[in-house]
Design an enzyme around this catalytic site. Structure first.
Site, PDB file in Angstrom:
ATOM      1  NE  ARG A  83      -3.233   2.458   3.001  1.00 16.84           N
ATOM      2  CZ  ARG A  83      -2.913   3.294   3.989  1.00 16.84           C
ATOM      3  NH1 ARG A  83      -1.921   3.009   4.819  1.00 16.84           N
ATOM      4  NH2 ARG A  83      -3.581   4.419   4.152  1.00 16.84           N
ATOM      5  CG  HIS A 127      -0.771   8.996   3.680  1.00 10.54           C
ATOM      6  ND1 HIS A 127      -0.961   7.649   3.941  1.00 10.54           N
ATOM      7  CD2 HIS A 127      -0.344   9.533   4.852  1.00 10.54           C
ATOM      8  CE1 HIS A 127      -0.646   7.392   5.206  1.00 10.54           C
ATOM      9  NE2 HIS A 127      -0.261   8.522   5.782  1.00 10.54           N
ATOM     10  CD  GLU A 172      -4.290   7.866  10.126  1.00  8.47           C
ATOM     11  OE1 GLU A 172      -3.667   8.906  10.416  1.00  8.47           O
ATOM     12  OE2 GLU A 172      -4.005   6.752  10.609  1.00  8.47           O
ATOM     13  CG  ASN A 307      -4.587   3.650   9.041  1.00  3.92           C
ATOM     14  OD1 ASN A 307      -4.698   2.629   8.354  1.00  3.92           O
ATOM     15  ND2 ASN A 307      -4.288   4.830   8.527  1.00  3.92           N
ATOM     16  CE1 TYR A 309       0.781   3.001  13.736  1.00  3.98           C
ATOM     17  CE2 TYR A 309      -1.249   4.019  12.970  1.00  3.98           C
ATOM     18  CZ  TYR A 309       0.007   3.493  12.711  1.00  3.98           C
ATOM     19  OH  TYR A 309       0.472   3.455  11.421  1.00  3.98           O
ATOM     20  CD  GLU A 373      -1.166   3.972   8.265  1.00  2.00           C
ATOM     21  OE1 GLU A 373      -0.861   4.432   9.387  1.00  2.00           O
ATOM     22  OE2 GLU A 373      -1.340   4.679   7.273  1.00  2.00           O
TER      23      GLU A 373
HETATM   24  C1  GBH Z   1      -0.677   7.134  10.924  1.00  2.00           C
HETATM   25  O1  GBH Z   1      -1.286   8.117  11.676  1.00  2.00           O
HETATM   26  C2  GBH Z   1      -0.332   7.685   9.581  1.00  2.00           C
HETATM   27  O2  GBH Z   1      -1.266   7.262   8.605  1.00  2.00           O
HETATM   28  C3  GBH Z   1       1.073   7.381   9.139  1.00  2.00           C
HETATM   29  O3  GBH Z   1       1.406   8.201   8.072  1.00  2.00           O
HETATM   30  C4  GBH Z   1       2.013   7.563  10.315  1.00  2.00           C
HETATM   31  O4  GBH Z   1       3.362   7.483   9.955  1.00  2.00           O
HETATM   32  C5  GBH Z   1       1.674   6.500  11.312  1.00  2.00           C
HETATM   33  O5  GBH Z   1       0.331   6.545  11.666  1.00  2.00           O
HETATM   34  C6  GBH Z   1       2.505   6.596  12.599  1.00  2.00           C
HETATM   35  O6  GBH Z   1       2.274   7.804  13.251  1.00  2.00           O
HETATM   36  O7  GBH Z   1      -0.838  10.272  21.948  1.00  2.00           O
HETATM   37  O8  GBH Z   1      -1.800   8.199  22.793  1.00  2.00           O
HETATM   38  O9  GBH Z   1      -3.237  10.055  22.180  1.00  2.00           O
HETATM   39  C7  GBH Z   1      -1.450   7.816  13.047  1.00  2.00           C
HETATM   40  C8  GBH Z   1      -2.457   8.704  13.752  1.00  2.00           C
HETATM   41  C9  GBH Z   1      -2.897  10.034  15.653  1.00  2.00           C
HETATM   42  C10 GBH Z   1      -2.239   7.750  15.990  1.00  2.00           C
HETATM   43  C11 GBH Z   1      -2.485  10.378  17.042  1.00  2.00           C
HETATM   44  C12 GBH Z   1      -1.885   8.062  17.417  1.00  2.00           C
HETATM   45  C13 GBH Z   1      -2.083   9.716  19.229  1.00  2.00           C
HETATM   46  C14 GBH Z   1      -2.126   8.689  20.294  1.00  2.00           C
HETATM   47  N1  GBH Z   1      -2.124   8.925  15.139  1.00  2.00           N
HETATM   48  N2  GBH Z   1      -2.571   9.229  17.928  1.00  2.00           N
HETATM   49  S1  GBH Z   1      -1.997   9.346  21.930  1.00  2.00           S
END
Ligand code: GBH
Length: 479
Positions: A83, A127, A172, A307, A309, A373
């Site tokens: 991707r 993006h 996003e 995505n 995290y 992601e």
């Molecule tokens: C993605 O965004 C992007 O699509 C990508 O480009 C990027 O490199 C990758 O993630 C890594 O960052 O501080 O605990 O509240 C991620 C979006 C938004 C995920 C903010 C984590 C904060 C978590 N992010 N969020 S916290």
């Protein structure tokens, strides 16, 4: 082909899609080559103090010149799909009008080489690298940008549509709107909650118009990719069944509406949640949401890209200090680290992924799910030809077990893509936060497969995981 695994207990469905992802500004470099115009990230990364260490994406991983070798790496990993995103300012340097054929040539070569290597190209159309020329007219706060995006979509489809079967519109929109226009930590670096809500709506309108253009041209498979976040109270992190007070339940619901349903509901149900409309009305007014917009946004799509995290942990109570990325939550408290964290400080909570997937399949059953992601930054240990990143392997393994549990519980999950293939330009964090399963030495551009990449390859080949926890592959296995 799958190697039958001894002691293997976690096997994914046949045809499960394995891959990895990147984004144009984070890896390509070649910022001024072959007619590429400037994007808002070129401008923003020049702003003093905007990016850690004053880094920018001028060179990044030099993927623009090294894509063939990078495809070699993907092949070594046995990826099913790659991707990547197309840089709008390569295709349309001014964001409107003239098409720059040389920009499209690059993506055409990339796609052809991927297909030749047996790797399916999954194209993300946006993006975050908006042509700077459009920002001069208000960027995503200007409704017209959504229509420009549909034109750009057509230009890319005209060139690649006969070879690319999976298309992803916007990556996003929450991040683009609220981090870019709301709190200014991303490009274009504006700080207005009202503008963030307008940008969010126009990004969704752009998604709908883009899907229409793709569908009209005959695209096979179309997706929207969202940063989706399970929203829970601190107590629920360890006890998901915990019964919440009415005030906590309302806090959770409001934040869920802002970060998840503000995007899911218009795209998949053709409506904004009441909670969202109330807040938008108060902060930005509703004039920018016109009759007919929701019907445009609510185009049938085939896949929802997720995505994931880390969760978002909130409870009712004096929001001290208020979290400006979530306008309308001044009476809500956002928790900090409540679990071990990655190098970006994000708590590691694999069960958040299973909860999220199960919930999405329950609430939006008509759309297939794809993890577009998932991954983590850690401080890797480079030792000769090896990069030891046991933390990353453990992170990925935990999340894959969670994804598998969600499938068993009925989630319609079709595949899993690791963020990221390469260490790259991590936006406001610059190059020091490494998300790759492949290490990049930015001084020499040398690539080294990290231990996590070798482990991921085995997962792909087995289409599953072992009974025991992750182990480091032996040198013989690596050879
Ligand atoms: C993605 O965004 C992007 O699509 C990508 O480009 C990027 O490199 C990758 O993630 C890594 O960052 O501080 O605990 O509240 C991620 C979006 C938004 C995920 C903010 C984590 C904060 C978590 N992010 N969020 S916290």
């Amino acid at each position: 082909t799958t190697i039958a695994g001894r002691g293997q207990t976690v096997t994914f469905p046949d045809g499960f899609i394995w891959g990895s992802a990147t984004a144009a500004y984070q890896v390509e470099g070649a910022a001024a080559e072959d007619g590429r115009g400037p994007s808002i990230w070129d401008t923003f990364s020049r702003r003093p103090g905007a990016i850690a260490n004053g880094h920018n994406g001028d060179t990044a991983c030099d993927h623009y010149h090294r894509y063939a070798a990078d495809i070699g790496v993907m092949r070594e990993l046995d990826l099913d799909v790659y991707r990547f995103s197309v840089a709008w300012p390569r295709v349309q340097p001014d964001g409107a009008g003239a098409i720059n054929a040389a920009g499209l040539d690059f993506y055409e070569k990339l796609v052809d080489d991927l297909l030749e290597a047996g790797i399916a190209p999954y194209v993300t159309l946006y993006h975050w690298d908006l042509p700077q020329a459009l920002e001069e007219f208000g960027g995503w706060t200007n409704r017209d940008t959504a229509y420009r995006f549909a034109d750009y979509t057509k230009a890319v489809y005209d060139r690649l549509g006969d070879r690319v079967s999976t298309w992803m519109t916007i990556n996003e929109p929450w991040v683009a709107a609220f981090l870019g226009y709301g709190i200014g930590v991303h490009a274009p670096g504006r700080t207005s909650s009202a503008e963030a809500f307008r940008a969010a709506h126009h990004l969704m309108l752009a998604h709908g118009l883009s899907v229409r253009a793709l569908r009209g041209s005959g695209a096979d498979e179309i997706a929207l990719t969202l940063n989706l976040v399970p929203v829970v109270t601190p107590g629920q992190v360890n006890d998901p069944a915990l019964v919440l007070s009415a005030a906590d339940a309302e806090a959770v619901d409001r934040v869920d509406c802002l970060i998840n349903r503000q995007f899911l509901d218009p795209a998949l149900r053709g409506e904004y949640p009441e909670q969202v409309l109330k807040i938008v009305d108060r902060v930005a007014g509703l004039d920018h949401i016109r009759g007919g917009d929701l019907a445009i946004i609510n185009q049938p799509i085939d896949l929802l890209g997720i995505n994931y995290y880390t969760p978002c942990v909130v409870r009712s109570g004096p929001g001290e200090p208020a979290n400006p990325a979530y306008p309308g939550t001044e009476d809500i408290e956002f928790a900090g680290a409540y679990a071990p964290t990655t190098a970006t400080g994000w708590p590691i909570v694999p069960t958040g992924l299973s909860q999220l997937l199960v919930r999405l399949s329950r609430d939006y059953p008509e759309v297939g799910l794809l993890v577009t992601e998932n991954g983590a930054a850690f401080d890797d240990v480079v030792s000769g030809e090896r990069v030891h990143d046991a933390d990353r392997t453990a992170y990925l393994e935990g999340h894959l077990r969670a994804a598998h549990a969600a499938i068993e519980a009925g989630a319609d999950l079709r595949g899993y893509l690791v963020w990221s293939l390469l260490d790259n330009f991590e936006w406001a964090e610059g190059y020091n936060k490494r998300f790759g399963i492949v290490h990049v030495d930015f001084a020499t551009q040398r690539r080294l497969l990290k231990d996590s990449a070798l482990w991921f390859r085995e997962v792909i080949q087995r289409n599953g995981l072992w009974k025991e926890r992750a182990r480091r592959p032996t040198l013989e296995e690596v050879a």
